[in-house]
Write a protein that holds these residues in place. Structure first.
Motif, mmCIF file in Angstrom:
data_model
loop_
_atom_site.group_PDB
_atom_site.id
_atom_site.type_symbol
_atom_site.label_atom_id
_atom_site.label_comp_id
_atom_site.label_asym_id
_atom_site.label_seq_id
_atom_site.Cartn_x
_atom_site.Cartn_y
_atom_site.Cartn_z
ATOM 1 N N LEU A 27 0.859 -1.192 0.000
ATOM 2 C CA LEU A 27 0.000 0.000 0.000
ATOM 3 C C LEU A 27 0.889 1.234 0.000
ATOM 4 N N ILE A 28 0.678 2.097 -0.991
ATOM 5 C CA ILE A 28 1.466 3.333 -1.084
ATOM 6 C C ILE A 28 0.561 4.507 -0.739
ATOM 7 N N VAL A 29 0.997 5.271 0.254
ATOM 8 C CA VAL A 29 0.260 6.459 0.693
ATOM 9 C C VAL A 29 0.993 7.672 0.108
ATOM 10 N N GLY A 30 0.298 8.432 -0.726
ATOM 11 C CA GLY A 30 0.957 9.536 -1.424
ATOM 12 C C GLY A 30 1.419 9.121 -2.809
ATOM 13 N N VAL A 50 2.721 -4.601 3.353
ATOM 14 C CA VAL A 50 3.729 -3.546 3.478
ATOM 15 C C VAL A 50 3.058 -2.201 3.240
ATOM 16 N N VAL A 51 3.405 -1.204 4.051
ATOM 17 C CA VAL A 51 2.914 0.166 3.836
ATOM 18 C C VAL A 51 4.112 1.070 3.577
ATOM 19 N N ILE A 52 4.017 1.868 2.497
ATOM 20 C CA ILE A 52 5.056 2.852 2.185
ATOM 21 C C ILE A 52 4.389 4.221 2.174
ATOM 22 N N CYS A 53 4.888 5.130 3.006
ATOM 23 C CA CYS A 53 4.342 6.490 3.055
ATOM 24 C C CYS A 53 5.275 7.427 2.295
ATOM 25 N N LEU A 84 7.564 1.618 5.688
ATOM 26 C CA LEU A 84 8.578 2.567 5.239
ATOM 27 C C LEU A 84 7.975 3.955 5.356
ATOM 28 N N PRO A 85 8.400 4.731 6.372
ATOM 29 C CA PRO A 85 7.835 6.077 6.535
ATOM 30 C C PRO A 85 8.372 7.031 5.470
ATOM 31 N N SER A 86 7.818 8.220 5.436
ATOM 32 C CA SER A 86 8.204 9.203 4.424
ATOM 33 C C SER A 86 9.540 9.842 4.799
ATOM 34 N N GLU A 87 10.611 9.273 4.268
ATOM 35 C CA GLU A 87 11.957 9.823 4.508
ATOM 36 C C GLU A 87 12.576 10.207 3.165
#
Length: 314
Positions: free
Chosen positions: A9-12, A80-83, A115-118
Motif C-alpha cells: 500500500l502506497i500512501v501519497g 507492506v505500507v510505504i508512506c 517505510l515512513p516518508s523519509e
C-alpha cells in the motif's frame, strides 16, 4: 503477482517520489494498492495520475486521515505500507499524518514492513543541524520513535539528493535547469554529495521491502559513480555542452546571511543545501551495522549515472 511477493500500500502515490514507487512496485510484480484520499478534493491532476495507475493494474483503496477506521481497513488488506507524503515544511501537518498512520498500523497488527516518508538525508546523522532546517530531521526522528515504540517492523530509506532537484540545477538552490552560461559555487564546490535518479529511488525501495537484510535498518542509496561534488557535476555538464561555464562563488557566511532574508519554508530548504554543500553531511560518515547500501545489495540495478541524467537537458 509472483509467489511470495508482498502486497504493497502506497500512501501519497500521486506525489513526486510516490508515483515512482508505484511504478516500481507494479514493474516488480507486486499487488499494488494506492490510498485514494478524499482530501485531494478536485485536484484533477492527482486524480488522473491515480486513474492511470489503476489502468496499469494498481488498486485504489479509499481512506482518509480524518477517518481512523478507514486507514485500519486499508492496511489490513496489505503486507507492506510505504508512506511518501511530502513534508513541504509544514511541520505539524506532516508529522500528524504519519503518526496517525503509525497508530492505524499498530491497531491493524498485520504489517510486515513500514517505510515512513523519509527518502532524503538520514535524520539520525543530523543531530547538529541548524535552525530552522533541523525541523525536518526532528520530525522524522519523532516518527521513527513512534514506529519503534509500537514495535512495527521498518525500513528507513535515505535516498540523499534527488537528481532532478539537486543535480539538474548544478547544486544551486532555486534552479532546476542547468545553465549554459554561468554557475555559482557553494564554498569551494568540493564537498561530496550523492545524486540519485528518482526512478532508481523507486526501484531500490521496492527491492528492499521483502529483503530480510533491510529489516529494521536504514537503506542508504549511495551509488558509487554518483558520489560527486558540485564541481564534478559542473564538469560533467560542461563536457556535455562543450563549453566552460563562468563561475562565481558564495562563502558559507554569505550564504547564511542571504538565507536570513527568505521566508521560513525557503530557509528550511536552504539549510539543507548548506549542510550538503558546505558540510558534506551526506558523505562524512560510514554506514554502520544499522544500515545497508542499496547498490551493493542490488548490483543488478543499472542505476542512472549523472552524465546520462543530464543529457535530457541538452
Amino acid at each position: 503477482m509472483e509467489m511470495g511477493k508482498s502486497r504493497v500500500l502506497i500512501v501519497g502515490g500521486s506525489g513526486y517520489i510516490g508515483r515512482r514507487i508505484v511504478k516500481a512496485s507494479l514493474a516488480q510484480g507486486h499487488e499494488t494498492y494506492i490510498l485514494y484520499r478524499r482530501e485531494i478534493g478536485v485536484d484533477i491532476e492527482k486524480l488522473q495520475i491515480l486513474l492511470s495507475f489503476k489502468a496499469q493494474g494498481a488498486r485504489l483503496i479509499e481512506g482518509s486521515f480524518s477517518d481512523h477506521r478507514s486507514l485500519v481497513n486499508a492496511i489490513k488488506q496489505v503486507d507492506v505500507v510505504i508512506c511518501t507524503i511530502s513534508g513541504v515544511h509544514i511541520r505539524s501537518h506532516h508529522i500528524l499524518l504519519q503518526l496517525k498512520l503509525v497508530e492505524a498500523i499498530k491497531e491493524a497488527g498485520n504489517i510486515k514492513r513500514f517505510l515512513p516518508s523519509e527518502f532524503g538525508t538520514d535524520p539520525a546523522q543530523m543531530a547538529n543541524a541548524m535552525e530552522p532546517g533541523r525541523v525536518t530531521f526532528d520530525d522524522k526522528m519523532t516518527v521513527r520513535k513512534a514506529i519503534e515504540d509500537a514495535k512495527i517492523p521498518f525500513t528507513y530509506v535515505s535516498a540523499n539528493c534527488f537528481a532532478g532537484y539537486f543535480g539538474a540545477g548544478l547544486c544551486q538552490p532555486g534552479s532546476i535547469v542547468p545553465s549554459r552560461e554561468s554557475v555559482c559555487l557553494l564554498g569551494d564546490g568540493n564537498a561530496k554529495a550523492i545524486f540519485v535518479d528518482e526512478d532508481d529511488i523507486g526501484t531500490y525501495t521496492i527491492k528492499a521491502i521483502d529483503d530480510p537484510r533491510t529489516l529494521n535498518k536504514t537503506l542508504y542509496l549511495r551509488p558509487l559513480e554518483n558520489i560527486l561534488s558540485q564541481r564534478d557535476v559542473i564538469r560533467i555538464w560542461e563536457k556535455l555542452i562543450g563549453k566552460e561555464l563562468e563561475k562565481s562563488t558564495i562563502s558559507a557566511e554569505e550564504f547564511l546571511t542571504m538565507m536570513k532574508g527568505q521566508d521560513y519554508a525557503q530557509q528550511v530548504g536552504l539549510i539543507h543545501y548548506y549542510h550538503v554543500c558546505y558540510d558534506g553531511c551526506l558523505t562524512n560518515f560510514e554506514i554502520g551495522d544499522e544500515g545497508e547500501e542499496a547498490s551493493k545489495l542490488y548490483p543488478e540495478v543499472n542505476y542512472t549515472r549523472m552524465d546520462e541524467y543530464l543529457k535530457r537537458y541538452l
